[in-house]
Design a protein around this motif. Sequence first.
Motif, PDB file in Angstrom:
ATOM      1  N   GLY A  60      30.051 -10.873  33.734  1.00  0.00           N
ATOM      2  CA  GLY A  60      29.158 -10.053  32.915  1.00  0.00           C
ATOM      3  C   GLY A  60      28.464 -10.876  31.837  1.00  0.00           C
ATOM      4  N   GLU A  61      29.207 -11.815  31.249  1.00  0.00           N
ATOM      5  CA  GLU A  61      28.602 -12.657  30.210  1.00  0.00           C
ATOM      6  C   GLU A  61      27.525 -13.551  30.805  1.00  0.00           C
ATOM      7  N   ILE A  72      26.202   1.539  32.264  1.00  0.00           N
ATOM      8  CA  ILE A  72      27.640   1.580  32.548  1.00  0.00           C
ATOM      9  C   ILE A  72      27.919   2.704  33.526  1.00  0.00           C
ATOM     10  N   VAL A  94      21.611  -1.558  28.613  1.00  0.00           N
ATOM     11  CA  VAL A  94      22.886  -1.733  29.296  1.00  0.00           C
ATOM     12  C   VAL A  94      23.220  -0.466  30.074  1.00  0.00           C
ATOM     13  N   LEU A 124      31.665  -6.949  24.567  1.00  0.00           N
ATOM     14  CA  LEU A 124      30.320  -6.815  25.130  1.00  0.00           C
ATOM     15  C   LEU A 124      29.243  -7.025  24.054  1.00  0.00           C
ATOM     16  N   ILE A 169      24.377 -11.465  31.411  1.00  0.00           N
ATOM     17  CA  ILE A 169      23.657 -11.247  30.149  1.00  0.00           C
ATOM     18  C   ILE A 169      22.877 -12.506  29.769  1.00  0.00           C
ATOM     19  N   ALA A 180      26.857  -3.315  33.113  1.00  0.00           N
ATOM     20  CA  ALA A 180      28.066  -3.848  32.491  1.00  0.00           C
ATOM     21  C   ALA A 180      29.262  -3.092  33.036  1.00  0.00           C
ATOM     22  N   SER A 181      30.396  -3.741  32.991  1.00  0.00           N
ATOM     23  CA  SER A 181      31.632  -3.102  33.416  1.00  0.00           C
ATOM     24  C   SER A 181      32.223  -2.363  32.223  1.00  0.00           C
ATOM     25  N   GLN A 211      34.273  -4.349  29.813  1.00  0.00           N
ATOM     26  CA  GLN A 211      33.676  -5.112  28.716  1.00  0.00           C
ATOM     27  C   GLN A 211      33.578  -4.279  27.444  1.00  0.00           C
TER      28      GLN A 211
END
Length: 283
Positions: free
Chosen positions: A91-92, A151, A149, A129, A95, A119-120, A123
Amino acid sequence: AAKAAGKGSYRFFTPELAERLVDRITRSANLKHAIEHRELVLYYQPRVCGKTGALTSFEALVRWMHPSRGLVGPDNFIPMAEETGLIVALGEQVIDLACAQLAQWREHGLPLLPVSVNASARQINEGGLSAALAAALQRHGVDAALLEVEITESATVAESRIATEEIAALQRLGVRLYVDDFGTGYSSLSQLRRLDLFGLKVDRSFTARLLHSDEDHELFRAIVSMAHAIGMQVVAEGVESREQLQSLIALDCDQMQGYFLGKPAPAEQMPALMEKAVPFTPG
Ligand code: C2E
Ligand code: MG
Ligand code: MG
Ligand code: MG
Protein backbone atom coordinates in the motif's frame (compact mmCIF):
# COMPACT_ATOMS: atom_id res chain seq x y z
CA ALA A 1 -6.76 -36.15 22.61
CA ALA A 2 -5.33 -36.91 19.20
CA LYS A 3 -7.48 -40.00 19.05
CA ALA A 4 -10.60 -38.08 20.12
CA ALA A 5 -9.94 -35.52 17.41
CA GLY A 6 -10.01 -38.42 14.93
CA LYS A 7 -8.62 -38.37 11.45
CA GLY A 8 -8.77 -34.60 11.34
CA SER A 9 -5.84 -34.22 13.69
CA TYR A 10 -3.48 -35.63 11.07
CA ARG A 11 -4.49 -33.25 8.35
CA PHE A 12 -1.53 -30.93 8.83
CA PHE A 13 0.81 -33.71 7.79
CA THR A 14 -0.65 -34.51 4.39
CA PRO A 15 1.74 -33.83 1.53
CA GLU A 16 -0.97 -31.82 -0.19
CA LEU A 17 -1.26 -29.35 2.67
CA ALA A 18 2.49 -29.14 3.10
CA GLU A 19 2.67 -28.40 -0.61
CA ARG A 20 0.10 -25.63 -0.26
CA LEU A 21 1.99 -24.11 2.65
CA VAL A 22 5.24 -24.17 0.66
CA ASP A 23 3.40 -22.57 -2.23
CA ARG A 24 2.03 -19.82 -0.06
CA ILE A 25 5.36 -19.08 1.57
CA THR A 26 7.00 -18.98 -1.86
CA ARG A 27 4.36 -16.66 -3.27
CA SER A 28 4.60 -14.27 -0.37
CA ALA A 29 8.41 -14.26 -0.61
CA ASN A 30 8.05 -13.50 -4.32
CA LEU A 31 5.67 -10.63 -3.66
CA LYS A 32 8.02 -9.24 -1.03
CA HIS A 33 10.81 -9.39 -3.60
CA ALA A 34 8.52 -7.68 -6.14
CA ILE A 35 7.80 -4.82 -3.75
CA GLU A 36 11.50 -4.40 -2.95
CA HIS A 37 12.45 -4.48 -6.63
CA ARG A 38 9.62 -2.17 -7.58
CA GLU A 39 7.92 -4.55 -9.98
CA LEU A 40 4.47 -3.12 -9.18
CA VAL A 41 2.92 -0.72 -11.67
CA LEU A 42 -0.27 1.31 -11.60
CA TYR A 43 -2.92 1.30 -14.29
CA TYR A 44 -5.39 4.18 -14.34
CA GLN A 45 -9.11 4.17 -15.02
CA PRO A 46 -11.01 7.40 -15.75
CA ARG A 47 -14.07 8.61 -13.87
CA VAL A 48 -16.52 11.11 -15.26
CA CYS A 49 -18.94 13.65 -13.81
CA GLY A 50 -22.63 12.69 -13.99
CA LYS A 51 -23.67 16.29 -14.58
CA THR A 52 -21.18 17.52 -17.17
CA GLY A 53 -19.66 14.33 -18.56
CA ALA A 54 -16.22 15.81 -17.86
CA LEU A 55 -13.32 13.66 -16.71
CA THR A 56 -13.05 14.11 -12.93
CA SER A 57 -10.33 11.76 -11.69
CA PHE A 58 -8.48 8.48 -12.16
CA GLU A 59 -8.50 5.35 -10.05
CA ALA A 60 -5.06 3.78 -9.63
CA LEU A 61 -5.20 -0.02 -9.89
CA VAL A 62 -2.10 -2.05 -9.08
CA ARG A 63 -0.60 -4.69 -11.36
CA TRP A 64 2.48 -6.83 -10.91
CA MET A 65 4.87 -6.71 -13.84
CA HIS A 66 6.21 -10.22 -13.27
CA PRO A 67 9.56 -10.94 -14.96
CA SER A 68 8.36 -14.29 -16.36
CA ARG A 69 4.56 -14.37 -15.95
CA GLY A 70 3.93 -10.94 -17.44
CA LEU A 71 1.22 -8.62 -16.12
CA VAL A 72 -0.52 -10.11 -13.07
CA GLY A 73 -3.82 -8.66 -11.82
CA PRO A 74 -4.48 -7.67 -8.19
CA ASP A 75 -6.96 -10.49 -7.50
CA ASN A 76 -3.99 -12.85 -7.78
CA PHE A 77 -1.95 -11.26 -5.01
CA ILE A 78 -3.97 -8.74 -2.93
CA PRO A 79 -5.78 -11.42 -0.85
CA MET A 80 -2.45 -13.09 -0.03
CA ALA A 81 -0.88 -9.70 0.74
CA GLU A 82 -3.78 -9.03 3.15
CA GLU A 83 -3.27 -12.37 4.91
CA THR A 84 0.48 -12.04 5.29
CA GLY A 85 0.50 -8.35 6.21
CA LEU A 86 2.54 -7.47 3.10
CA ILE A 87 -0.40 -5.24 2.15
CA VAL A 88 1.03 -2.46 4.32
CA ALA A 89 4.33 -2.28 2.36
CA LEU A 90 2.44 -2.78 -0.90
CA GLY A 91 0.00 0.00 0.00
CA GLU A 92 2.84 2.40 0.79
CA GLN A 93 4.42 1.68 -2.56
CA VAL A 94 1.12 2.26 -4.36
CA ILE A 95 0.78 5.64 -2.63
CA ASP A 96 4.34 6.53 -3.59
CA LEU A 97 3.77 5.52 -7.22
CA ALA A 98 0.55 7.54 -7.44
CA CYS A 99 2.21 10.67 -6.01
CA ALA A 100 5.22 10.22 -8.31
CA GLN A 101 2.83 10.01 -11.25
CA LEU A 102 0.99 13.18 -10.22
CA ALA A 103 4.34 14.98 -9.91
CA GLN A 104 5.38 13.75 -13.34
CA TRP A 105 2.13 14.92 -14.95
CA ARG A 106 2.57 18.29 -13.28
CA GLU A 107 6.12 18.57 -14.65
CA HIS A 108 4.71 17.96 -18.10
CA GLY A 109 2.28 20.82 -17.57
CA LEU A 110 -0.83 18.64 -17.73
CA PRO A 111 -4.11 19.76 -16.11
CA LEU A 112 -4.07 17.85 -12.84
CA LEU A 113 -6.98 15.67 -11.77
CA PRO A 114 -7.19 13.71 -8.51
CA VAL A 115 -5.93 10.13 -8.34
CA SER A 116 -7.81 7.65 -6.18
CA VAL A 117 -5.82 4.85 -4.52
CA ASN A 118 -7.22 1.68 -2.95
CA ALA A 119 -6.18 1.10 0.63
CA SER A 120 -6.55 -1.89 2.87
CA ALA A 121 -8.60 -1.51 6.05
CA ARG A 122 -5.50 -2.86 7.78
CA GLN A 123 -3.67 0.37 6.99
CA ILE A 124 -6.39 2.19 8.92
CA ASN A 125 -6.98 -0.29 11.70
CA GLU A 126 -3.27 -0.61 12.44
CA GLY A 127 -2.59 3.07 11.81
CA GLY A 128 0.07 4.40 9.48
CA LEU A 129 -1.99 5.25 6.40
CA SER A 130 -2.13 9.00 7.04
CA ALA A 131 1.58 9.16 7.89
CA ALA A 132 2.47 7.25 4.71
CA LEU A 133 0.25 9.55 2.65
CA ALA A 134 1.61 12.71 4.23
CA ALA A 135 5.20 11.55 3.65
CA ALA A 136 4.57 10.65 -0.01
CA LEU A 137 2.73 13.92 -0.70
CA GLN A 138 5.63 15.86 0.77
CA ARG A 139 8.30 13.75 -0.97
CA HIS A 140 6.75 14.49 -4.36
CA GLY A 141 5.46 17.97 -3.57
CA VAL A 142 1.86 17.00 -4.33
CA ASP A 143 -1.26 18.73 -2.95
CA ALA A 144 -3.35 16.46 -0.66
CA ALA A 145 -6.50 17.58 -2.49
CA LEU A 146 -5.20 15.55 -5.45
CA LEU A 147 -5.39 12.28 -3.58
CA GLU A 148 -8.44 10.17 -2.80
CA VAL A 149 -8.56 6.91 -0.86
CA GLU A 150 -10.97 4.00 -1.38
CA ILE A 151 -11.58 1.40 1.31
CA THR A 152 -13.56 -1.74 0.52
CA GLU A 153 -16.77 -1.94 2.50
CA SER A 154 -16.41 -5.63 3.33
CA ALA A 155 -13.06 -4.97 5.01
CA THR A 156 -14.48 -3.35 8.10
CA VAL A 157 -12.89 -0.32 9.59
CA ALA A 158 -12.69 -1.08 13.30
CA GLU A 159 -14.50 1.04 15.87
CA SER A 160 -11.18 1.50 17.63
CA ARG A 161 -9.32 4.57 18.82
CA ILE A 162 -6.53 3.99 16.26
CA ALA A 163 -8.97 3.70 13.34
CA THR A 164 -10.94 6.77 14.44
CA GLU A 165 -7.77 8.83 14.82
CA GLU A 166 -6.46 7.59 11.51
CA ILE A 167 -9.60 8.71 9.68
CA ALA A 168 -9.53 12.07 11.43
CA ALA A 169 -5.87 12.47 10.41
CA LEU A 170 -6.73 11.68 6.78
CA GLN A 171 -9.49 14.27 6.88
CA ARG A 172 -7.14 16.87 8.39
CA LEU A 173 -4.73 16.17 5.54
CA GLY A 174 -7.51 16.98 3.09
CA VAL A 175 -7.62 13.55 1.44
CA ARG A 176 -11.12 12.50 0.36
CA LEU A 177 -12.30 9.07 1.51
CA TYR A 178 -14.65 6.71 -0.33
CA VAL A 179 -16.24 3.41 0.67
CA ASP A 180 -15.47 0.98 -2.17
CA ASP A 181 -17.74 -1.86 -3.37
CA PHE A 182 -20.63 -0.41 -1.38
CA GLY A 183 -23.44 -2.93 -0.99
CA THR A 184 -21.18 -5.97 -0.62
CA GLY A 185 -20.56 -5.47 3.11
CA TYR A 186 -22.65 -4.54 6.06
CA SER A 187 -22.12 -0.84 6.73
CA SER A 188 -25.03 0.73 8.50
CA LEU A 189 -26.15 4.27 7.97
CA SER A 190 -24.93 5.17 11.43
CA GLN A 191 -21.47 3.75 10.69
CA LEU A 192 -21.26 5.72 7.47
CA ARG A 193 -22.31 8.88 9.25
CA ARG A 194 -19.89 8.28 12.09
CA LEU A 195 -16.98 7.85 9.69
CA ASP A 196 -18.00 11.03 7.85
CA LEU A 197 -16.65 9.90 4.49
CA PHE A 198 -16.71 11.86 1.26
CA GLY A 199 -18.51 9.35 -0.90
CA LEU A 200 -19.44 5.81 -1.74
CA LYS A 201 -18.74 3.71 -4.78
CA VAL A 202 -21.68 1.47 -5.51
CA ASP A 203 -20.49 -2.04 -6.30
CA ARG A 204 -20.65 -2.98 -9.95
CA SER A 205 -23.11 -5.81 -9.26
CA PHE A 206 -25.77 -3.12 -8.66
CA THR A 207 -24.91 -1.39 -11.93
CA ALA A 208 -25.08 -4.73 -13.74
CA ARG A 209 -28.63 -5.31 -12.44
CA LEU A 210 -29.77 -1.71 -12.86
CA LEU A 211 -31.86 -2.36 -15.96
CA HIS A 212 -33.01 -5.87 -15.03
CA SER A 213 -36.12 -4.87 -13.10
CA ASP A 214 -37.95 -1.91 -11.60
CA GLU A 215 -36.92 -3.13 -8.18
CA ASP A 216 -33.23 -3.08 -9.06
CA HIS A 217 -33.65 0.39 -10.48
CA GLU A 218 -35.47 1.62 -7.36
CA LEU A 219 -32.82 0.04 -5.16
CA PHE A 220 -30.15 2.09 -6.91
CA ARG A 221 -32.29 5.21 -6.57
CA ALA A 222 -32.64 4.54 -2.84
CA ILE A 223 -28.86 4.22 -2.43
CA VAL A 224 -28.34 7.55 -4.20
CA SER A 225 -30.95 9.36 -2.07
CA MET A 226 -29.65 7.84 1.13
CA ALA A 227 -26.08 8.88 0.32
CA HIS A 228 -27.13 12.38 -0.66
CA ALA A 229 -29.25 12.70 2.49
CA ILE A 230 -26.15 12.18 4.62
CA GLY A 231 -24.00 14.40 2.42
CA MET A 232 -22.10 11.71 0.54
CA GLN A 233 -21.27 11.61 -3.15
CA VAL A 234 -22.14 8.54 -5.23
CA VAL A 235 -19.88 6.90 -7.79
CA ALA A 236 -21.29 4.06 -9.90
CA GLU A 237 -18.77 1.32 -10.70
CA GLY A 238 -18.84 -1.06 -13.65
CA VAL A 239 -20.72 1.05 -16.20
CA GLU A 240 -20.57 -1.08 -19.34
CA SER A 241 -23.26 0.38 -21.60
CA ARG A 242 -24.77 3.61 -22.84
CA GLU A 243 -28.17 2.57 -21.41
CA GLN A 244 -26.71 2.14 -17.93
CA LEU A 245 -24.97 5.50 -18.20
CA GLN A 246 -28.22 7.21 -19.20
CA SER A 247 -30.14 5.69 -16.28
CA LEU A 248 -27.41 6.68 -13.84
CA ILE A 249 -27.46 10.28 -15.06
CA ALA A 250 -31.26 10.30 -14.58
CA LEU A 251 -30.77 8.89 -11.06
CA ASP A 252 -28.56 11.87 -10.18
CA CYS A 253 -25.46 9.74 -9.69
CA ASP A 254 -22.45 12.06 -9.19
CA GLN A 255 -19.71 10.15 -10.97
CA MET A 256 -19.45 7.10 -13.18
CA GLN A 257 -16.69 4.64 -13.93
CA GLY A 258 -16.57 1.53 -16.08
CA TYR A 259 -15.41 -0.11 -19.29
CA PHE A 260 -17.94 1.93 -21.30
CA LEU A 261 -16.14 5.11 -20.21
CA GLY A 262 -12.63 3.67 -20.29
CA LYS A 263 -10.76 0.55 -19.20
CA PRO A 264 -7.81 0.71 -16.80
CA ALA A 265 -4.73 1.51 -18.90
CA PRO A 266 -1.06 2.42 -18.44
CA ALA A 267 -0.29 5.97 -17.28
CA GLU A 268 1.09 6.89 -20.72
CA GLN A 269 -2.44 6.75 -22.12
CA MET A 270 -3.91 9.27 -19.65
CA PRO A 271 -2.48 12.57 -21.00
CA ALA A 272 -4.59 12.21 -24.16
CA LEU A 273 -7.69 12.20 -21.93
CA MET A 274 -6.39 14.96 -19.65
CA GLU A 275 -5.73 17.45 -22.39
CA LYS A 276 -9.45 17.51 -23.11
CA ALA A 277 -10.29 17.79 -19.39
CA VAL A 278 -11.23 20.77 -17.27
CA PRO A 279 -8.29 21.51 -14.93
CA PHE A 280 -8.73 20.78 -11.26
CA THR A 281 -8.21 23.66 -8.85
CA PRO A 282 -7.42 22.54 -5.31
CA GLY A 283 -9.42 23.97 -2.42
P1 C2E B 1 -11.95 -2.09 -7.10
O1 C2E B 1 -11.18 -1.08 -6.33
O2 C2E B 1 -13.40 -2.19 -6.84
O3 C2E B 1 -11.64 -1.75 -8.62
C1 C2E B 1 -12.54 -1.99 -9.67
C2 C2E B 1 -12.22 -3.28 -10.41
O4 C2E B 1 -13.23 -3.51 -11.39
C3 C2E B 1 -10.91 -3.21 -11.18
O5 C2E B 1 -10.38 -4.53 -11.26
C4 C2E B 1 -11.36 -2.73 -12.55
O6 C2E B 1 -10.49 -3.08 -13.58
C5 C2E B 1 -12.68 -3.47 -12.68
N1 C2E B 1 -13.62 -2.76 -13.54
C6 C2E B 1 -13.69 -1.43 -13.82
N2 C2E B 1 -14.70 -1.14 -14.65
C7 C2E B 1 -15.31 -2.32 -14.94
C8 C2E B 1 -16.44 -2.68 -15.76
O7 C2E B 1 -17.09 -1.86 -16.41
N3 C2E B 1 -16.77 -4.00 -15.77
C9 C2E B 1 -16.07 -4.95 -15.08
N4 C2E B 1 -16.47 -6.21 -15.16
N5 C2E B 1 -15.01 -4.64 -14.30
C10 C2E B 1 -14.64 -3.34 -14.22
P2 C2E B 1 -8.86 -4.83 -10.90
O8 C2E B 1 -7.98 -3.76 -11.44
O9 C2E B 1 -8.59 -6.24 -11.28
O10 C2E B 1 -8.84 -4.68 -9.33
C11 C2E B 1 -9.55 -5.59 -8.52
C12 C2E B 1 -9.53 -5.17 -7.07
O11 C2E B 1 -8.22 -5.26 -6.52
C13 C2E B 1 -9.93 -3.71 -6.84
O12 C2E B 1 -11.33 -3.57 -6.89
C14 C2E B 1 -9.36 -3.46 -5.46
O13 C2E B 1 -10.23 -3.95 -4.47
C15 C2E B 1 -8.11 -4.31 -5.50
N6 C2E B 1 -6.96 -3.42 -5.74
C16 C2E B 1 -6.50 -2.94 -6.92
N7 C2E B 1 -5.42 -2.15 -6.73
C17 C2E B 1 -5.21 -2.11 -5.39
C18 C2E B 1 -4.25 -1.46 -4.55
O14 C2E B 1 -3.38 -0.70 -4.98
N8 C2E B 1 -4.33 -1.69 -3.19
C19 C2E B 1 -5.31 -2.49 -2.66
N9 C2E B 1 -5.34 -2.66 -1.31
N10 C2E B 1 -6.23 -3.11 -3.41
C20 C2E B 1 -6.19 -2.93 -4.77
MG1 MG C 1 -11.48 0.85 -5.88
MG1 MG D 1 -14.90 -1.26 -6.30
MG1 MG E 1 -13.38 -4.53 -5.70
